[in-house]
Design a protein around this motif. Structure first.
Motif, PDB file in Angstrom:
ATOM      1  N   LEU A 624       4.305  -5.667  -5.930  1.00 25.72           N
ATOM      2  CA  LEU A 624       5.688  -5.680  -5.455  1.00 25.72           C
ATOM      3  C   LEU A 624       6.195  -4.261  -5.233  1.00 25.72           C
ATOM      4  O   LEU A 624       6.923  -3.989  -4.262  1.00 25.72           O
ATOM      5  CB  LEU A 624       6.581  -6.415  -6.458  1.00 25.72           C
ATOM      6  CG  LEU A 624       6.384  -7.934  -6.558  1.00 25.72           C
ATOM      7  CD1 LEU A 624       7.259  -8.496  -7.658  1.00 25.72           C
ATOM      8  CD2 LEU A 624       6.697  -8.607  -5.228  1.00 25.72           C
ATOM      9  N   ARG A 625       5.811  -3.350  -6.103  1.00 18.28           N
ATOM     10  CA  ARG A 625       6.237  -1.958  -5.923  1.00 18.28           C
ATOM     11  C   ARG A 625       5.610  -1.358  -4.672  1.00 18.28           C
ATOM     12  O   ARG A 625       6.260  -0.631  -3.915  1.00 18.28           O
ATOM     13  CB  ARG A 625       5.839  -1.129  -7.149  1.00 18.28           C
ATOM     14  CG  ARG A 625       6.573  -1.502  -8.437  1.00 18.28           C
ATOM     15  CD  ARG A 625       6.343  -0.446  -9.498  1.00 18.28           C
ATOM     16  NE  ARG A 625       6.882  -0.830 -10.791  1.00 18.28           N
ATOM     17  CZ  ARG A 625       6.157  -1.297 -11.813  1.00 18.28           C
ATOM     18  NH1 ARG A 625       4.835  -1.450 -11.661  1.00 18.28           N
ATOM     19  NH2 ARG A 625       6.721  -1.612 -12.958  1.00 18.28           N
ATOM     20  N   ILE A 626       4.319  -1.660  -4.455  1.00 22.27           N
ATOM     21  CA  ILE A 626       3.635  -1.115  -3.267  1.00 22.27           C
ATOM     22  C   ILE A 626       4.295  -1.612  -1.990  1.00 22.27           C
ATOM     23  O   ILE A 626       4.502  -0.854  -1.030  1.00 22.27           O
ATOM     24  CB  ILE A 626       2.140  -1.503  -3.294  1.00 22.27           C
ATOM     25  CG1 ILE A 626       1.431  -0.810  -4.468  1.00 22.27           C
ATOM     26  CG2 ILE A 626       1.459  -1.129  -1.974  1.00 22.27           C
ATOM     27  CD1 ILE A 626       0.000  -1.261  -4.647  1.00 22.27           C
ATOM     28  N   MET A 627       4.657  -2.901  -1.938  1.00 22.77           N
ATOM     29  CA  MET A 627       5.262  -3.459  -0.724  1.00 22.77           C
ATOM     30  C   MET A 627       6.705  -3.007  -0.544  1.00 22.77           C
ATOM     31  O   MET A 627       7.264  -3.118   0.546  1.00 22.77           O
ATOM     32  CB  MET A 627       5.199  -4.986  -0.766  1.00 22.77           C
ATOM     33  CG  MET A 627       3.785  -5.525  -0.599  1.00 22.77           C
ATOM     34  SD  MET A 627       3.723  -7.321  -0.484  1.00 22.77           S
ATOM     35  CE  MET A 627       4.264  -7.807  -2.103  1.00 22.77           C
ATOM     36  N   GLY A 628       7.330  -2.484  -1.598  1.00 21.08           N
ATOM     37  CA  GLY A 628       8.679  -1.934  -1.473  1.00 21.08           C
ATOM     38  C   GLY A 628       9.737  -2.986  -1.252  1.00 21.08           C
ATOM     39  O   GLY A 628      10.666  -2.775  -0.444  1.00 21.08           O
ATOM     40  N   SER A 651      12.940  -8.572   2.136  1.00 21.17           N
ATOM     41  CA  SER A 651      13.227  -7.457   3.034  1.00 21.17           C
ATOM     42  C   SER A 651      12.795  -6.165   2.363  1.00 21.17           C
ATOM     43  O   SER A 651      13.061  -5.940   1.182  1.00 21.17           O
ATOM     44  CB  SER A 651      14.720  -7.399   3.360  1.00 21.17           C
ATOM     45  OG  SER A 651      15.044  -6.180   4.003  1.00 21.17           O
ATOM     46  N   THR A 652      12.111  -5.314   3.109  1.00 21.36           N
ATOM     47  CA  THR A 652      11.750  -3.977   2.633  1.00 21.36           C
ATOM     48  C   THR A 652      12.535  -2.899   3.355  1.00 21.36           C
ATOM     49  O   THR A 652      12.285  -1.718   3.172  1.00 21.36           O
ATOM     50  CB  THR A 652      10.245  -3.736   2.846  1.00 21.36           C
ATOM     51  OG1 THR A 652       9.948  -3.809   4.248  1.00 21.36           O
ATOM     52  CG2 THR A 652       9.410  -4.759   2.101  1.00 21.36           C
ATOM     53  N   THR A 653      13.487  -3.316   4.197  1.00 25.23           N
ATOM     54  CA  THR A 653      14.292  -2.382   4.980  1.00 25.23           C
ATOM     55  C   THR A 653      15.557  -2.025   4.207  1.00 25.23           C
ATOM     56  O   THR A 653      16.282  -2.931   3.770  1.00 25.23           O
ATOM     57  CB  THR A 653      14.681  -3.003   6.327  1.00 25.23           C
ATOM     58  OG1 THR A 653      13.492  -3.463   6.981  1.00 25.23           O
ATOM     59  CG2 THR A 653      15.380  -1.990   7.206  1.00 25.23           C
TER      60      THR A 653
END
Length: 919
Positions: A624-628, A651-653
């Motif tokens: 989860l941290r890697i995918m942000g 959402s990672t934006t």
């Protein structure tokens, strides 16, 4: 004269004279040579025409020696260290001897690479060279023999102690050896020629120096004149250069004031070149740019590049093919380009003379540019102040010192009125304290106040001022800008922003509606839930999320149907993260517990605490941290209170977090997914029921055949005992039982064939089958049935049909089903025709009847299983046409029908060629 060593080749004996060859040379010959040399020397001294005197010398030597050819070669100009090449300068030929001068074979000859290396050694040492052609090495021997030379003698021409060229004599009649006396006399002629060349050089240097001095004086006088424009000065300089150097064309370009192009400023010449006033030539033009960027002159000896529009055609028409160009440079800055062009290559004196005036021309152009720039700058600033729309005022705090016309127009006062007024008279009184404070603080930042027109009208202005000292007095210059239009524009802009926001909202709403429409289309496109839910996940990116996971729930077990990330590089990370999920989440898991209650889980901000709470393991947390992940929602797929699955959107934006609007959209998508999922499950249940029914029918049909066969064989045995002609009641009943058994056997066979077709197990036994034979057997087999019904059965077929590779029994079954169907719906007295026609290597069969026809709305249904035109019809179970269709399709063909109610029907089916059907 002193004698140097002579290089000779071949025998010293005189060869036998050929018939008609003159007597061998003697001392009288050398005497005649010397006489020719003396005459030529006198001509060289008394005449300035070197070429004419040289021709006299060569002719005298040729006649004195009775040679075939006498010639002079001059060394070509070359760079230091470069190989020596020579070009024929003059030639005399005896009558009947073909001249060589002007031929490409005597231009730019490298003696060393042409087999004449020993000549160069001898000439460099000041020695002559005498040889028989037959004794020369290759390729020199072949080259000399090609022009008919049998013997040769040559002596160097020395000018100022350097090897300038050589003089030679050829004999094209016999292998003649030249005597030392003749060679010495020839050397004397070469010495006279060397002296003449040296004299010509001196005279040319003197003329060049005189011409350079005169040209420099004229140019110096022209560039220092006052009161002339740059154009006039360069026109006169061009005329002076043409007058002294006599080129065909002289042209000067100057760099434009903004230094981005060369301006065709002037042109002059002995011949008029058209288009002298061509438009400006861009500095990036290859030829001119090369000249401007070159550190020295640029030479053209045989062809001139494109210099201005139409120059190529002009040069060709005037015969101009050579020239030189110089960049006009001062202090490393290119001020222009000068080009001198002509029909002949300019000599060194012309080039030196032109070079001697380039610095003066460059300085003159620079001075004119500087003076013009200063004048234009002063005029430009004056016009700028007068033409600017802003008001400009210079004041000392007490009165106005100066102002521009725009300020007069702005406030409605005349210039005379303004110069007698206080500068604060143009500002309403309530603004005076703030304006004085800014002046006292020497602020030069712009600020807004109101201006006051002469008629009392107020208007918004922007002020900006700065101090400067003039003649020891502190003054302030202020710019006053009327910003009425800007204020109106700001109001308009604000209105447009409001309208734009409304359009954005409308567009967003439209995008959401389009997204829902696309989602509905995807969900309704297939009953394959894996395909549709995967397409739905792709559709959600990037409209609603950066990655999406769709799961289904069946009896408490979750199945990951779609795992999609918008970034291909993070797709493996998402898949690895999902792989860490258990099939059944703990009841107290934050997301799972909310979903099981039929509610939506929302995490607006996925901070570290949120990641820790939703992660099922440390490995999952790291993914989860890697995918942000920055925001997350999980929506249940629910129908009738039953949880069918879930949709997780993340959402990672940074600028997209999930709020009420996004939640409502996700819930609507989930509701539509629930309907699609329920529909798919209902469909698959129905399919399973249908398959179970078909399997049961196949089993029942198979199990019924054994007792039915017993009944059929029993009735046959009883009829054999009674006799086939028995008409008693038992005989009639037995025949009825047999017919019923046969009918039931056909029905069971139809059920089994339908089952085989559905399962794809319908076997074909392909053999070579002539279509005519198939039609004949079908007609023989079905003819009695047709006769019994008073219906005519005929064959209408094309001749020469191709032989098919097909299952004869199955195709007879198709024809039997089609003809049997036609018999049911064709009244007595009607007609049934069976036929065939060739089609692309295969055959198209047809069965046409004159029956009642088929309604248009039923045409698409008649090949379905268990379909019957009349529900009350008990003459079959509705499998005949379905089986016919399956058999045709198994052969790789197709079947269809054309019909009109009241006119009859025609059934068609195709059997393709064997390679087509197998493919």
């Amino acid at each position: 004269m002193p004698q140097t060593s002579t290089v000779t080749t071949g025998s010293s004996e005189q060869p036998d004279r050929e018939p008609g060859f003159p007597d061998p040379p003697d001392h009288a010959t050398s005497h005649r040579i010397l006489q020719a040399v003396v005459r030529s020397a006198s001509a060289f001294l008394n005449s300035g025409d070197l070429n004419q005197s040289l021709n006299t010398l060569l002719e005298g030597i040729g006649e004195a020696t009775r040679a075939s050819r006498v010639y002079v070669f001059e060394n070509d100009s070359r760079d230091p260290g470069a190989p020596v090449t020579s070009t024929q300068y003059a030639e005399w030929c005896a009558p009947g001897v073909m001249p060589e001068i002007g031929s490409h074979t005597v231009k730019n000859i490298s003696l060393e690479t042409s087999g004449f290396g020993r000549w160069v050694e001898a000439f460099t040492a000041g020695s002559p060279f005498v040889a028989l052609t037959a004794d020369l090495p290759e390729p020199a021997r072949t080259r000399i023999l090609a022009i008919g030379v049998l013997s040769i003698a040559a002596v160097p021409v020395i000018v100022d102690g350097e090897y300038w060229g050589f003089m030679g004599v050829d004999n094209c009649v016999s292998n003649r050896l030249w005597t030392d006396v003749e060679v010495d006399a020839l050397s004397a002629g070469a010495a006279v020629l060397g002296a003449a060349v040296r004299r010509r050089r001196f005279e040319e240097q003197l003329r060049t120096a005189t011409m350079q001095a005169q040209l420099a004086a004229d140019i110096g006088e022209l560039v220092t004149r006052e009161g002339e424009s740059l154009q006039e000065m360069l026109d006169q300089c061009s005329a002076a250069i043409v007058r002294h150097l006599q080129p065909d064309v002289v042209r000067i370009w100057t760099v434009s004031e903004n230094l981005d192009c060369l301006v065709a400023c002037t042109a002059a010449g002995v011949r008029t070149i058209q288009n002298a006033d061509s438009p400006d030539m861009p500095l990036v033009s290859p030829a001119l740019m090369n000249i401007a960027a070159a550190p020295g002159p640029t030479f053209w000896n045989d062809g001139i590049p494109h210099l201005w529009p139409g120059s190529d055609a002009e040069f060709e028409g005037a015969g101009v093919r050579a020239g030189v160009a110089f960049p006009l440079v001062t202090n490393g800055r290119v001020n222009g380009v000068i080009v001198l062009l002509g029909r002949q290559t300019p000599d060194a004196g012309t080039v030196d003379a032109l070079n001697s005036v380039t610095d003066e021309l460059a300085l003159a152009i620079e001075r004119h540019h500087a003076r013009g720039a200063a004048t234009r700058a002063e005029l430009r600033y004056r016009r700028l102040v007068e033409a600017t729309v802003e008001g400009i005022v210079i004041h000392d705090g007490v009165r106005v010192i100066d102002a521009n016309p725009s300020f007069s127009v702005m406030i409605g006062y005349s210039m005379e009125e303004i110069l007698a007024m206080n500068p604060f008279a143009f500002i309403p009184e309530e603004y005076h304290p703030s304006v004085r404070a800014r002046i006292a603080a020497q602020s030069n930042e712009p600020y807004e106040v109101e201006g006051q027109h002469k008629d009392g009208r107020r208007f918004p202005v922007e002020l900006k001022g700065t101090e400067f000292i003039d003649s020891g007095r502190m003054l302030r210059v202020a710019s006053i800008r009327d910003i009425s239009d800007r204020k109106k524009f700001e109001q308009t802009t604000n209105q447009l922003l409001l309208e734009q926001q409304a359009r954005i909202i409308a567009e967003h709403t439209r995008a959401q509606a389009q997204f829902l429409a696309d989602a509905s289309r995807v969900l309704g496109s297939s009953l394959d839930t894996t395909t549709t839910l995967t397409q739905l996940a792709h559709l959600a990116i990037p409209a609603l999320a950066d990655y999406c996971v769709v799961s289904t729930l069946d009896e408490g077990t979750a199945r990951r149907v779609a795992v999609v990330h918008g970034d291909p590089q993070l797709q493996p990370v998402l898949q690895a993260a999902v792989a860490t999920w258990p099939d059944t989440f703990p009841d107290d898991h934050p997301i799972f517990s909310v979903l099981m209650q039929g509610r939506t889980y929302v995490q607006p901000v996925m901070d570290e605490a949120a990641i820790i709470s939703v992660a099922v393991s440390e490995e999952h947390r790291e993914y989860l941290r890697i995918m942000g992940a920055r925001s997350l929602i999980a929506v249940p797929i629910m129908n009738g209170g039953v949880i069918l699955g879930s949709i997780i959107l993340s959402s990672t934006t940074p600028d997209r977090t999930y709020g009420p609007e996004e939640i409502a959209l996700a819930e609507e998508v989930a509701a539509r997914a629930a309907l699609a999922l329920q529909s798919a499950r209902s469909y698959h249940s129905a399919q399973a029921a249908t398959r179970a029914r078909d399997e049961m029918l196949a089993v029942v049909a198979h199990d019924l055949r054994n007792p039915l066969n017993t009944i059929f064989m029993g009735s046959e045995l009883a009829l054999d005992v009674l006799g086939s002609e028995d008409t008693s009641l038992p005989g009639k009943q037995l025949r009825t039982i047999r017919r019923s058994a046969e009918h039931m056997n056909r029905l069971i066979q139809d059920l089994l064939d339908a089952s085989r077709i559905d399962s794809g197990n319908l076997a074909l036994e392909r053999t070579s089958l002539p279509p005519a034979e198939l039609l004949r057997e079908a007609c023989e087999m079905l003819g009695p049935l047709a006769s019994h019904a008073s219906i005519a059965l005929v064959i209408e077929s094309d001749p020469d049909l191709p032989v098919l590779q097909a299952d004869k029994g199955r195709l007879l079954q198709v024809l039997s089903n089609l003809v049997g169907n036609a018999l049911k719906f064709t009244p007595g007295g009607g007609r049934i025709a069976i036929g065939a026609a060739g089609l692309d290597g295969g055959v198209t069969f047809r069965v046409t009847d004159t029956g009642s026809g088929i309604p248009q709305e039923q045409l698409t249904q008649i090949f379905g299983r268990f379909w019957q035109a009349r529900r009350a019809d008990r003459r079959g179970i509705g499998l005949g046409l379905a089986i016919a269709s399956g058999i045709v399709e198994a052969h790789g063909g197709r079947i269809w029908v054309e019909s009109r109610v009241g006119e009859g029907s025609t059934f068609f089916f195709t059997v393709p060629a064997v390679d087509q059907s197998l493919s």
